[in-house]
Design an enzyme around this catalytic site. Structure first.
Site, PDB file in Angstrom:
ATOM      1  N   ARG A 150     -91.231 -45.221 105.677  1.00 28.55           N
ATOM      2  CA  ARG A 150     -91.978 -46.401 106.171  1.00 28.55           C
ATOM      3  C   ARG A 150     -91.007 -47.455 106.672  1.00 28.55           C
ATOM      4  NH1 ARG A 150     -96.510 -46.251 101.441  1.00 28.55           N
ATOM      5  NH2 ARG A 150     -97.801 -44.766 102.563  1.00 28.55           N
ATOM      6  N   SER A 201     -99.608 -47.793 101.465  1.00 29.17           N
ATOM      7  CA  SER A 201     -99.566 -47.495 100.040  1.00 29.17           C
ATOM      8  C   SER A 201    -100.947 -47.287  99.428  1.00 29.17           C
ATOM      9  CB  SER A 201     -98.882 -48.680  99.362  1.00 29.17           C
ATOM     10  OG  SER A 201     -99.300 -48.819  98.044  1.00 29.17           O
ATOM     11  N   ASP A 228    -100.063 -42.705  94.078  1.00 30.11           N
ATOM     12  CA  ASP A 228     -99.024 -43.034  95.040  1.00 30.11           C
ATOM     13  C   ASP A 228     -99.362 -42.302  96.328  1.00 30.11           C
ATOM     14  OD1 ASP A 228     -95.994 -44.221  95.051  1.00 30.11           O
ATOM     15  OD2 ASP A 228     -96.306 -42.614  96.497  1.00 30.11           O
ATOM     16  N   ASP A 260     -90.001 -44.770  88.393  1.00 26.96           N
ATOM     17  CA  ASP A 260     -89.072 -44.643  89.519  1.00 26.96           C
ATOM     18  C   ASP A 260     -89.091 -45.848  90.461  1.00 26.96           C
ATOM     19  OD1 ASP A 260     -91.608 -44.256  90.469  1.00 26.96           O
ATOM     20  OD2 ASP A 260     -91.265 -42.295  91.360  1.00 26.96           O
ATOM     21  N   ARG A 303    -101.552 -48.669  96.565  1.00 26.39           N
ATOM     22  CA  ARG A 303    -101.619 -49.720  95.536  1.00 26.39           C
ATOM     23  C   ARG A 303    -102.994 -50.376  95.491  1.00 26.39           C
ATOM     24  NH1 ARG A 303     -97.078 -52.944  98.941  1.00 26.39           N
ATOM     25  NH2 ARG A 303     -96.206 -50.877  98.667  1.00 26.39           N
TER      26      ARG A 303
HETATM   27  C1  MIC Z   1     -94.946 -47.163  98.725  1.00 22.88           C
HETATM   28  O1  MIC Z   1     -94.236 -46.283  99.204  1.00 22.88           O
HETATM   29  O2  MIC Z   1     -95.464 -48.083  99.377  1.00 22.88           O
HETATM   30  C2  MIC Z   1     -95.254 -47.097  97.231  1.00 22.88           C
HETATM   31  C3  MIC Z   1     -94.587 -48.245  96.595  1.00 22.88           C
HETATM   32  O3  MIC Z   1     -94.739 -45.914  96.691  1.00 22.88           O
HETATM   33  C4  MIC Z   1     -96.766 -47.150  97.055  1.00 22.88           C
HETATM   34  C5  MIC Z   1     -97.224 -47.290  95.675  1.00 22.88           C
HETATM   35  C6  MIC Z   1     -97.148 -48.695  95.161  1.00 22.88           C
HETATM   36  O4  MIC Z   1     -97.406 -49.636  95.889  1.00 22.88           O
HETATM   37  O5  MIC Z   1     -96.861 -48.825  93.980  1.00 22.88           O
HETATM   38  C7  MIC Z   1     -97.511 -45.961  97.676  1.00 22.88           C
HETATM   39  O6  MIC Z   1     -97.031 -45.391  98.615  1.00 22.88           O
HETATM   40  O7  MIC Z   1     -98.643 -45.663  97.257  1.00 22.88           O
HETATM   41 FE1  SF4 Z   2     -90.912 -44.481  96.264  1.00 26.70          FE
HETATM   42 FE2  SF4 Z   2     -92.998 -44.903  97.879  1.00 26.70          FE
HETATM   43 FE3  SF4 Z   2     -90.518 -45.005  98.814  1.00 26.70          FE
HETATM   44 FE4  SF4 Z   2     -91.511 -42.707  98.090  1.00 26.70          FE
HETATM   45  S1  SF4 Z   2     -92.248 -43.992  99.748  1.00 26.70           S
HETATM   46  S2  SF4 Z   2     -89.475 -43.454  97.606  1.00 26.70           S
HETATM   47  S3  SF4 Z   2     -92.773 -43.253  96.352  1.00 26.70           S
HETATM   48  S4  SF4 Z   2     -91.437 -46.393  97.326  1.00 26.70           S
END
Ligand code: MIC
Ligand code: SF4
Length: 652
Positions: A379, A540, A119, A64, A542
């Site tokens: 965010r 995140s 995530d 996704d 990550r």
């Molecule tokens: C985000 O909302 O920052 C992400 C992208 O979903 C991350 C995961 C990622 O960095 O791949 C998260 O929230 O953990």
């Molecule tokens: Fe995707 Fe992270 Fe955004 Fe949710 S907050 S839509 S998991 S990038």
């Protein structure tokens, strides 16, 4: 003494430790989820563990995040993910099926279960009374292999909701209000549990919006009871067989209390650049808006998208506003198409995006220079939109659309429209045709996992040296996010499977010279030490925000306080997570100072509370806390979790 729901679920899954706040406990994980941007690393780590088939009740791999395919990288990663899932017993949700948290809530979430996801918004499952937590990919790999998940036994914050939501005030406004009260670091080490009369009228998708954005509080997770609403949702999804009623005992004790009167709540909005920078929409009403986006795992369910379609029916989006919508899942998308709501959105001028994270993670739709963009996302960190000076506001889909119609931030109550009540469907359109089941064990044995050239080997480091001689290569301020440390977006995300390449972007927004400077020091045998403020590493899950700095030679971070998942990721990759014993010492260090962490390995071996750091340049010493459990200290001493697991297995 009565128990709250969090304690009940924890207790039912406890495999190690005592449930004493702050002490490390280990729990059994029933379900896992991964997404493509963190998943490749997670499955590479799972493969390295040598377990043939996942040991969880359910594991799902979603695609996704990296859905813009401007080169071979993302497509190669998807192919790897699909083949590795088939081989090891993991369900594979194909690109197009939707955002992991939305789909998981629809098709897999079950009350009373534990869910670990790579995530940070995995806590969305708390809307279904799960203990659903975000973690680094390595922790998720361990859980898939049947290993326990370690966490500090959390404090539990009880949020009592009274009354009921008034027209044009929504679940998003509840969580924005909680963020205003608790702030982005107020939830660290805590689970947020909702109870009270006000809970009863909230549907599961609404609860999911609230638990989703609990991640922005820094909370371990958030949880709602399992009640008639939960049963109604599960029935509508054809899954009532997994229903169990769950709630806190009437005399349950909470460590902290908050009460919110829903009757009095009004529409809220988070101003740039933090999700807790929340005010009433009326305070910023009239601000001209250039872009409006509705979607993301927070707010993209069928009911809210139907409502905004009704708001827009027969109208045209303001001429100065670019408006885009990303339905959260294939289920939402097809239901909008069937009901005609999609046509109303298209007709009003909405730019329809695929069911994916998209602009939430900077994958397209970056706003124009300095533009004000109002988003239903979770965010609004600086630069995350892909435009450094983009002014991102966060609000409910209804407030977003009020801005799309009027061209300025508008309290939806002032639009002059009648409130449209959209009840939860009694039957959702269920078709799991985009979820590929894993191969049967016999067929899985010979199945081949396909790897593209973008997948580079996982870098490793050696054991922790006796003394860490380093340099304060970078000094940063409070509330540094993982988007600062390891940016995402269309340019960088395709490199998630290639640590040497992605490491070139570490701290790009803060100091683009950092990777080069760190590598030069590494070549001379000098470690890099990052000096930071409060709530370092929020955002995140990550693990690239630990892995890539590790590759660049970062051996320690000395900060005022850490966010939970980032700290755990640092431990997993052998980086010392240290906090100042006296926060005033932060001011005495300058970027570039030579620092030496004295007797680091010995202190970890003997379990010393405090370590001494010498500022060689300024000739003074100060103390830092490691706050590590025995297990965490051993992981760091070994140079990270993979070395540790290997040494445990071989007895070295
Ligand atoms: C985000 O909302 O920052 C992400 C992208 O979903 C991350 C995961 C990622 O960095 O791949 C998260 O929230 O953990
Ligand atoms: Fe995707 Fe992270 Fe955004 Fe949710 S907050 S839509 S998991 S990038």
């Amino acid at each position: 003494m009565g128990m709250n729901l969090t304690q009940k679920i924890l207790k039912a899954h406890l495999v190690e430790g005592e449930m004493v706040t702050g002490k490390e406990i280990a729990i059994r994980i029933d379900q896992t989820l991964t997404q493509d941007a963190t998943g490749t690393m997670s499955y590479l780590q799972f493969e390295a563990m040598g377990v043939p088939r996942v040991k969880t009740e359910v594991s799902v791999s979603y695609v996704d995040h990296n859905t813009l395919q401007t080169g071979f990288e993302n497509a190669d990663d998807h192919r790897f993910l699909q083949t590795v899932a088939a081989k090891h017993g993991v369900h594979f949700s194909r690109p197009g099926n939707g955002i992991c948290h939305q789909v998981h809530l629809e098709r897999f979430a079950a009350p009373g279960k534990t869910l670990l996801g790579s995530d940070s918004h995995t806590p969305t499952g708390g809307g279904m009374a799960m203990l659903a937590m975000g973690a680094g990919g390595l922790d998720v790999a361990v859980a898939m292999g049947g290993g326990a998940f370690y966490l500090a036994c959390p404090k539990v914050v009880g949020i009592k909701l009274t009354g009921s939501l008034q027209p044009w005030t929504t679940a998003k406004d509840i969580i924005l209000e909680v963020l205003r009260i608790m702030t982005v670091k107020g939830g660290v080490g805590k689970v947020v549990e909702y109870y009270g009369e006000g809970v009863k009228s909230l549907t599961v998708p609404e609860r999911g919006t609230i638990t989703n954005m609990g991640a922005e509080l820094g909370a371990t997770c958030s949880v709602f009871p399992s009640d008639d609403q939960t049963l109604a949702y599960l029935k509508a999804q054809g899954r009532e067989n997994v229903f169990v009623a769950l709630a806190a005992d009437a005399d349950a004790i909470y460590d902290e209390h908050i009460e919110i009167d829903l009757n009095a709540l009004t529409p809220r909005i988070a101003k740039p650049h933090m999700p807790d920078n929340v005010v009433a929409v009326t305070e910023v009403e009239g601000t001209p808006v250039q872009q409006v986006l509705v979607g993301s795992c927070t707010n993209s369910n069928f009911m809210e998208l139907t409502r905004i379609a009704k708001m827009l029916k027969g109208k045209t989006v303001h001429k100065d506003v670019s408006f885009a919508v990303a339905p959260g899942s294939k289920q939402v998308f097809t239901m909008l198409a069937d009901s005609g709501a999609l046509a109303d959105l298209i007709n009003a001028g909405a730019r329809i995006l695929e069911s994916a994270c998209g602009p939430c993670i900077g994958m397209g739709q970056s706003p124009s220079t300095g533009a004000v963009t109002v988003r239903s996302f979770n965010r609004n960190f600086e630069g995350r939109s892909g435009t450094r000076d983009g002014q991102v506001y966060l609000a409910s889909p209804e407030t977003c659309v009020a801005a799309a119609i009027s061209g300025k931030i508008t309290d939806p109550r002032h639009l002059g429209l009648a409130w449209v009540d959209v009840p939860m469907p009694s039957v959702y359109k269920v078709d799991d045709n985009m979820i590929v089941s894993p191969l049967e064990p016999a067929a899985a044995k010979d199945a081949v996992v396909v790897r593209g050239p973008n997948i580079a080997a996982l870098p490793m480091v050696g054991a922790l040296p006796e003394a860490v001689k380093g340099s304060a290569t970078l000094k940063v301020v409070d509330n540094i996010t993982t988007d600062h440390i390891m940016p995402a977006g269309g340019k960088v995300l395709p490199l998630r499977s290639n640590i040497p390449k992605i490491s070139q972007y570490v701290y790009e927004m803060v100091d683009p010279t950092f990777p080069q400077r760190a590598l030069e020091l590494k070549a001379k045998g000098t470690w890099s030490i990052i000096v930071g403020g409060e709530n370092y590493g929020q955002g995140s899950s990550r693990e690239h925000a630990a892995l890539a700095p590790m590759y660049l030679g970062v051996k320690a971070k000395i900060v005022k306080s850490f966010a939970r998942i980032h700290r755990a990721n640092l431990v997993n990759f052998g980086i010392l997570p240290l906090t100042f014993a006296n926060p005033a010492d932060y001011d005495k260090i300058e970027q570039g100072d030579a620092l030496e962490i004295l007797d680091a390995a010995k202190a970890l071996q003997t379990g010393e509370e405090l370590l001494t750091v010498k500022n060689v340049t300024k000739n003074f010493a100060f103390q830092v806390k490691a706050g590590l459990t025995r297990r965490q200290a051993d992981i760091i001493l070994a140079g990270g979790m993979l070395n540790y697991t290997r040494s445990q297995a071989t007895g070295d």
